[in-house]
Enzyme design. Structure first.
Site, PDB file in Angstrom:
ATOM      1  NE  ARG A  90      -3.363  -1.937   3.125  1.00  0.00           N
ATOM      2  CZ  ARG A  90      -4.125  -1.918   4.217  1.00  0.00           C
ATOM      3  NH1 ARG A  90      -4.334  -0.774   4.862  1.00  0.00           N
ATOM      4  NH2 ARG A  90      -4.684  -3.020   4.665  1.00  0.00           N
ATOM      5  N   GLY A  91       2.148   1.067  -0.275  1.00  0.00           N
ATOM      6  CA  GLY A  91       3.033   2.237  -0.333  1.00  0.00           C
ATOM      7  C   GLY A  91       3.676   2.600   0.994  1.00  0.00           C
ATOM      8  CG  LEU A  93       9.776  -0.063   1.358  1.00  0.00           C
ATOM      9  CD1 LEU A  93      10.563  -0.089   2.663  1.00  0.00           C
ATOM     10  CD2 LEU A  93      10.163  -1.250   0.489  1.00  0.00           C
ATOM     11  CE1 TYR A 122      14.825  -0.903   1.184  1.00  0.00           C
ATOM     12  CE2 TYR A 122      15.557  -3.171   0.971  1.00  0.00           C
ATOM     13  CZ  TYR A 122      14.884  -2.188   1.670  1.00  0.00           C
ATOM     14  OH  TYR A 122      14.246  -2.502   2.851  1.00  0.00           O
ATOM     15  CG  PHE A 403      24.014  -2.253   8.774  1.00  0.00           C
ATOM     16  CD1 PHE A 403      22.982  -1.473   8.291  1.00  0.00           C
ATOM     17  CD2 PHE A 403      25.248  -2.216   8.120  1.00  0.00           C
ATOM     18  CE1 PHE A 403      23.169  -0.654   7.167  1.00  0.00           C
ATOM     19  CE2 PHE A 403      25.446  -1.406   7.005  1.00  0.00           C
ATOM     20  CZ  PHE A 403      24.403  -0.623   6.528  1.00  0.00           C
TER      21      PHE A 403
HETATM   22  C1  LIG Z   1       9.602  -5.481   1.760  1.00  0.00           C
HETATM   23  C2  LIG Z   1       8.418  -4.828   2.462  1.00  0.00           C
HETATM   24  C3  LIG Z   1       8.961  -3.917   3.563  1.00  0.00           C
HETATM   25  C4  LIG Z   1       7.668  -3.995   1.425  1.00  0.00           C
HETATM   26  O1  LIG Z   1       6.716  -3.179   2.081  1.00  0.00           O
HETATM   27  P1  LIG Z   1       5.410  -2.634   1.314  1.00  0.00           P
HETATM   28  O2  LIG Z   1       4.817  -1.589   2.197  1.00  0.00           O
HETATM   29  O3  LIG Z   1       4.583  -3.784   0.887  1.00  0.00           O
HETATM   30  O4  LIG Z   1       6.048  -1.922   0.045  1.00  0.00           O
HETATM   31  P2  LIG Z   1       5.348  -0.773  -0.811  1.00  0.00           P
HETATM   32  O5  LIG Z   1       3.880  -1.042  -0.912  1.00  0.00           O
HETATM   33  O6  LIG Z   1       5.735   0.576  -0.305  1.00  0.00           O
HETATM   34  O7  LIG Z   1       6.002  -1.037  -2.210  1.00  0.00           O
HETATM   35  C5  LIG Z   1       6.685  -0.057  -2.930  1.00  0.00           C
HETATM   36  C6  LIG Z   1       7.109  -0.652  -4.250  1.00  0.00           C
HETATM   37  O8  LIG Z   1       8.073  -1.681  -4.000  1.00  0.00           O
HETATM   38  C7  LIG Z   1       7.614  -2.925  -4.575  1.00  0.00           C
HETATM   39  N1  LIG Z   1       8.005  -3.987  -3.660  1.00  0.00           N
HETATM   40  C8  LIG Z   1       7.700  -4.082  -2.351  1.00  0.00           C
HETATM   41  N2  LIG Z   1       8.232  -5.195  -1.838  1.00  0.00           N
HETATM   42  C9  LIG Z   1       8.874  -5.803  -2.836  1.00  0.00           C
HETATM   43  C10 LIG Z   1       9.612  -7.011  -2.916  1.00  0.00           C
HETATM   44  N3  LIG Z   1       9.782  -7.795  -1.843  1.00  0.00           N
HETATM   45  N4  LIG Z   1      10.145  -7.352  -4.127  1.00  0.00           N
HETATM   46  C11 LIG Z   1       9.957  -6.546  -5.185  1.00  0.00           C
HETATM   47  N5  LIG Z   1       9.272  -5.393  -5.163  1.00  0.00           N
HETATM   48  C12 LIG Z   1       8.730  -5.037  -3.990  1.00  0.00           C
HETATM   49  C13 LIG Z   1       6.130  -2.776  -4.665  1.00  0.00           C
HETATM   50  O9  LIG Z   1       5.590  -3.637  -5.634  1.00  0.00           O
HETATM   51  C14 LIG Z   1       5.983  -1.321  -5.029  1.00  0.00           C
HETATM   52  O10 LIG Z   1       6.289  -1.158  -6.415  1.00  0.00           O
HETATM   53  P3  LIG Z   1       5.496  -0.106  -7.314  1.00  0.00           P
HETATM   54  O11 LIG Z   1       5.812   1.232  -6.721  1.00  0.00           O
HETATM   55  O12 LIG Z   1       6.092  -0.313  -8.653  1.00  0.00           O
HETATM   56  O13 LIG Z   1       4.052  -0.469  -7.171  1.00  0.00           O
HETATM   57  C15 LIG Z   1       7.459  -5.875   3.070  1.00  0.00           C
HETATM   58  O14 LIG Z   1       7.020  -6.735   2.060  1.00  0.00           O
HETATM   59  C16 LIG Z   1       8.049  -6.701   4.193  1.00  0.00           C
HETATM   60  O15 LIG Z   1       7.913  -6.360   5.374  1.00  0.00           O
HETATM   61  N6  LIG Z   1       8.726  -7.828   3.862  1.00  0.00           N
HETATM   62  C17 LIG Z   1       9.285  -8.723   4.885  1.00  0.00           C
HETATM   63  C18 LIG Z   1      10.468  -8.105   5.626  1.00  0.00           C
HETATM   64  C19 LIG Z   1      11.508  -7.593   4.661  1.00  0.00           C
HETATM   65  O16 LIG Z   1      11.903  -8.262   3.728  1.00  0.00           O
HETATM   66  N7  LIG Z   1      11.994  -6.344   4.932  1.00  0.00           N
HETATM   67  C20 LIG Z   1      13.034  -5.718   4.162  1.00  0.00           C
HETATM   68  C21 LIG Z   1      14.281  -5.800   4.962  1.00  0.00           C
HETATM   69  S1  LIG Z   1      15.673  -5.166   4.101  1.00  0.00           S
END
Ligand SMILES: CC(C)(COP(=O)(O)OP(=O)(O)OC[C@H]1O[C@@H](n2cnc3c(N)ncnc32)[C@H](O)[C@@H]1OP(=O)(O)O)[C@@H](O)C(=O)NCCC(=O)NCCS
Length: 403
Positions: A90-91, A93, A122, A403
């Site tokens: 939902r945006g 991140l 990222y 980290f």
């Molecule tokens: C990774 C995580 C933080 C993403 O959070 P989120 O709130 O769902 O992300 P967002 O909705 O803000 O997504 C932003 C964009 O990133 C993309 N994105 C998010 N997670 C992604 C993933 N794992 N792989 C690829 N793309 C991803 C989304 O599709 C979106 O793309 P768009 O702008 O083209 O539509 C979440 O899935 C999570 O908590 N994962 C488990 C823990 C983790 O892996 N944390 C990262 C530690 S480094």
């Protein structure tokens, strides 16, 4: 959705949100919350709330990162990023990363760094793989690691506390990509060793290498015993190994690769230019797997490029494309082994790239030519060659710790 720092009372919920995202549960030792408060800068947390519900987590470490040429610069280390499964995509991140960048900007941190759980996440925010790593699997008896001159001793954690930080500080700027450590970091991250961190292996063991009575290197490792048909096939997991020079490092590798009953040695996050494979009799016994390691995101181009040193004395103009509008622009970089300056310019750019590409090159990884061939740098062959020669570090960047 509100994104704000947490209060001290919200630490238990914060720790639970992080642990759940990574498939774990927070440790329930009595002082865990208190220790977390002492370790983590709560002002540097960016936490989303849906009404009263905490629906994610993120925060920053305050680091200096070492740079090519023996300098260092402030870096915000983005960490503990998590969004609850009920609120993903939902945006959230997007908003947390923006909050982190705003915070870094306010604190004069010219770059951000992180380790990613997935390499697909990222790049969209301008991060590039700036310090790739090698994970090593060593068949120790077959490798033929030579003996080395320094005396290696097993020491206690208290002795390690007196020896390790000084060695780390003395090698900090010798390799780009290393992150600074303060006392609480050493205590909580390097010397605390709760049973639930061990994965069934032993507690941490601490080694130090000495030359003429002076400590010149150290290693931390665990052991895990295994017997197959009554034959020992145990493992040594090297957590960190650093030394002031090649002899010190070889002395530690030599010890770690000769422990009776433990023929399998693994060591993650090693620098790609590690000298060990060139020192052993049988380099194929050291299998290396390259992974992405630490990512960097340049936030302030003049600040970041002006802080490091360069392999050649040259002047080059760089157009940086940043869809987030943070680092966008054309800049003139004048750099040498002794100093550098960088400022916006109206000149035509010699080389053009997106900010993730510049970020991948920032710590000196030898990648400019590869990135140009991959279509990620525009410019004449001559301009790319000059740019690459400037940015390349003779010592590969490496961050020894996730980290
Ligand atoms: C990774 C995580 C933080 C993403 O959070 P989120 O709130 O769902 O992300 P967002 O909705 O803000 O997504 C932003 C964009 O990133 C993309 N994105 C998010 N997670 C992604 C993933 N794992 N792989 C690829 N793309 C991803 C989304 O599709 C979106 O793309 P768009 O702008 O083209 O539509 C979440 O899935 C999570 O908590 N994962 C488990 C823990 C983790 O892996 N944390 C990262 C530690 S480094």
């Amino acid at each position: 959705m509100e994104i704000r720092p947490i209060t001290a009372d919200e630490v238990p919920a914060f720790r639970q949100t992080i642990s759940r995202a990574f498939g774990d549960d927070p440790s329930d030792d009595d002082d865990a919350d208190e220790r977390f408060r002492a370790f983590f800068d709560l002002e540097r947390t960016y936490v989303p709330f849906d009404g009263d519900e905490m629906v994610g987590a993120s925060g920053s470490f305050t680091f200096d990162v070492s740079l090519p040429g023996g300098t260092a610069t402030p870096m915000g280390g983005l960490t503990v990023v998590a969004v609850k499964p009920t609120h993903r995509r939902r945006g959230i991140l997007n908003s947390m990363v923006q909050a982190h960048f705003d915070d870094c900007g306010a604190r004069g941190e010219v770059v951000s760094g992180l380790w990613a759980s997935e390499s697909s996440i990222y790049g969209r925010y301008g991060y590039g793989v700036a310090a790739p790593v090698h994970d090593l699997t060593i068949d120790a008896p077959a490798a033929g690691v030579p003996a080395a001159p320094d005396e290696v001793r097993l020491i206690t954690v208290d002795e390690a506390g007196k020896v390790f930080p000084g060695i780390y500080d003395s090698v900090f700027t010798a390799r780009p990509g290393q992150t600074s450590r303060n006392d609480v970091w050493w205590k909580e991250r390097e010397f605390r060793d709760p049973a639930h961190w061990r994965g069934g292996a032993s507690e941490r063991r601490y080694l130090a290498a000495f030359r003429d009575g002076t400590a010149v290197g150290y290693a931390t490792y665990r052991q895990k015993a295994k017997w197959e048909n009554s034959v020992a096939n145990g493992s040594v997991t090297v957590i960190e190994l650093l030394g002031v020079d090649s002899d010190a490092r070889l002395s530690l590798w030599s010890l770690l690769c000769s422990i009776d009953l433990f023929p399998n040695v693994t060591a993650d996050n090693q620098p790609p230019d590690l000298e060990l494979p060139w020192q052993v009799a049988n380099p194929r016994a050291i299998q290396r797997k390259e992974l992405d390691g630490m990512y960097v995101r340049v936030l302030d181009v003049p600040g970041a490029l002006g802080a490091r040193r360069y392999g050649t004395s040259d002047r080059i103009t760089i157009e940086v494309v940043d869809t987030m509008g943070i680092a966008d622009g054309t800049y003139a970089l004048e750099g040498s082994p002794d100093g550098a300056s960088c400022s916006p310019t109206t000149e035509t750019a010699d080389v053009t790239m997106d900010v993730a590409t510049l970020s991948a090159l920032y710590l000196g990884a030898d990648l400019a030519d590869t990135l140009a061939r991959a279509g990620r740098i525009d410019g004449s062959g001559e301009a790319v060659a000059r740019f690459g020669a400037m940015l390349r570090s003779p010592i590969a960047p490496n961050c020894p710790e996730v980290f």
